[in-house]
Scaffold this active site. Sequence first.
Site, PDB file in Angstrom:
ATOM      1  N   HIS A 127      44.383 -13.832 -14.063  1.00 17.86           N
ATOM      2  CA  HIS A 127      45.695 -13.942 -13.954  1.00 17.86           C
ATOM      3  C   HIS A 127      46.635 -13.674 -14.915  1.00 17.86           C
ATOM      4  O   HIS A 127      46.068 -12.987 -15.774  1.00 17.86           O
ATOM      5  CB  HIS A 127      46.027 -15.348 -14.173  1.00 17.86           C
ATOM      6  CG  HIS A 127      45.108 -15.418 -15.726  1.00 17.86           C
ATOM      7  ND1 HIS A 127      46.143 -14.765 -17.380  1.00 17.86           N
ATOM      8  CD2 HIS A 127      44.078 -16.051 -16.694  1.00 17.86           C
ATOM      9  CE1 HIS A 127      45.947 -15.177 -18.481  1.00 17.86           C
ATOM     10  NE2 HIS A 127      44.005 -15.786 -17.662  1.00 17.86           N
ATOM     11  N   HIS A 136      43.919   2.188  -8.130  1.00 16.23           N
ATOM     12  CA  HIS A 136      42.971   2.024  -7.709  1.00 16.23           C
ATOM     13  C   HIS A 136      41.955   1.367  -8.468  1.00 16.23           C
ATOM     14  O   HIS A 136      41.608   1.632  -9.262  1.00 16.23           O
ATOM     15  CB  HIS A 136      41.640   3.070  -6.707  1.00 16.23           C
ATOM     16  CG  HIS A 136      40.963   3.037  -5.776  1.00 16.23           C
ATOM     17  ND1 HIS A 136      41.051   3.968  -4.932  1.00 16.23           N
ATOM     18  CD2 HIS A 136      40.430   0.973  -5.789  1.00 16.23           C
ATOM     19  CE1 HIS A 136      39.115   3.481  -4.277  1.00 16.23           C
ATOM     20  NE2 HIS A 136      39.716   2.200  -4.583  1.00 16.23           N
TER      21      HIS A 136
END
Length: 197
Positions: A127, A136
């Site tokens: 979250h 990446h």
Amino acid sequence: MNSLHILGGSGHGKVVAEIASLLGYKQIVFVDAVWPERTENGRWPVVGKPTHDHQPMFCAVGRNDVRAELFEEFDLWDSPTLVHPSAIISPSAKIGAGSLVVAGSVINADARVGCGSILNTGCSVDHDCLLEDFVHISPGARLAGGVEVGAGSWIGIGAVVREGVRIGRNVMVAAGAAVVQDVPDAARIGGVPAKGL
């Protein structure tokens, strides 16, 4: 959603092509600078060198810096976002254009992922995380809640990042690292806990 040109005929490109196929793209081809020396990538053809005429186009280049350059060169800011059907994406999460979310990944509530990013196999972004463009997150890496990752950074396979940590731009986090404090731009870190390399 009938056809897709994939820029970059590597192994990563095959992953992109398989996800695109699962999402309903019927005509999938590669464009790569190695053509005509190479005419196929897996079961898909390499049909030529990339041009601005190849649209829609998805950049399947693993290196963050090269992917960023190609986004600019070929104006890929409206590229499709490809999300594997097995990924779990919160309805409140936002994922930028030209990003790839691979099988088994989880992106939780109010996470924000920039353009041209790769969320690789089985990673989790919890979250309120913020990932800037061309990040990446490698297979199996875990970002706890509220983590920020600067543009162009790479989080190595199996690395973990503690909640609320800020990772700068163009950072490389080694495989298996445990990041427990903020990381400045352009740092190379690894180990448990992670330190400069």
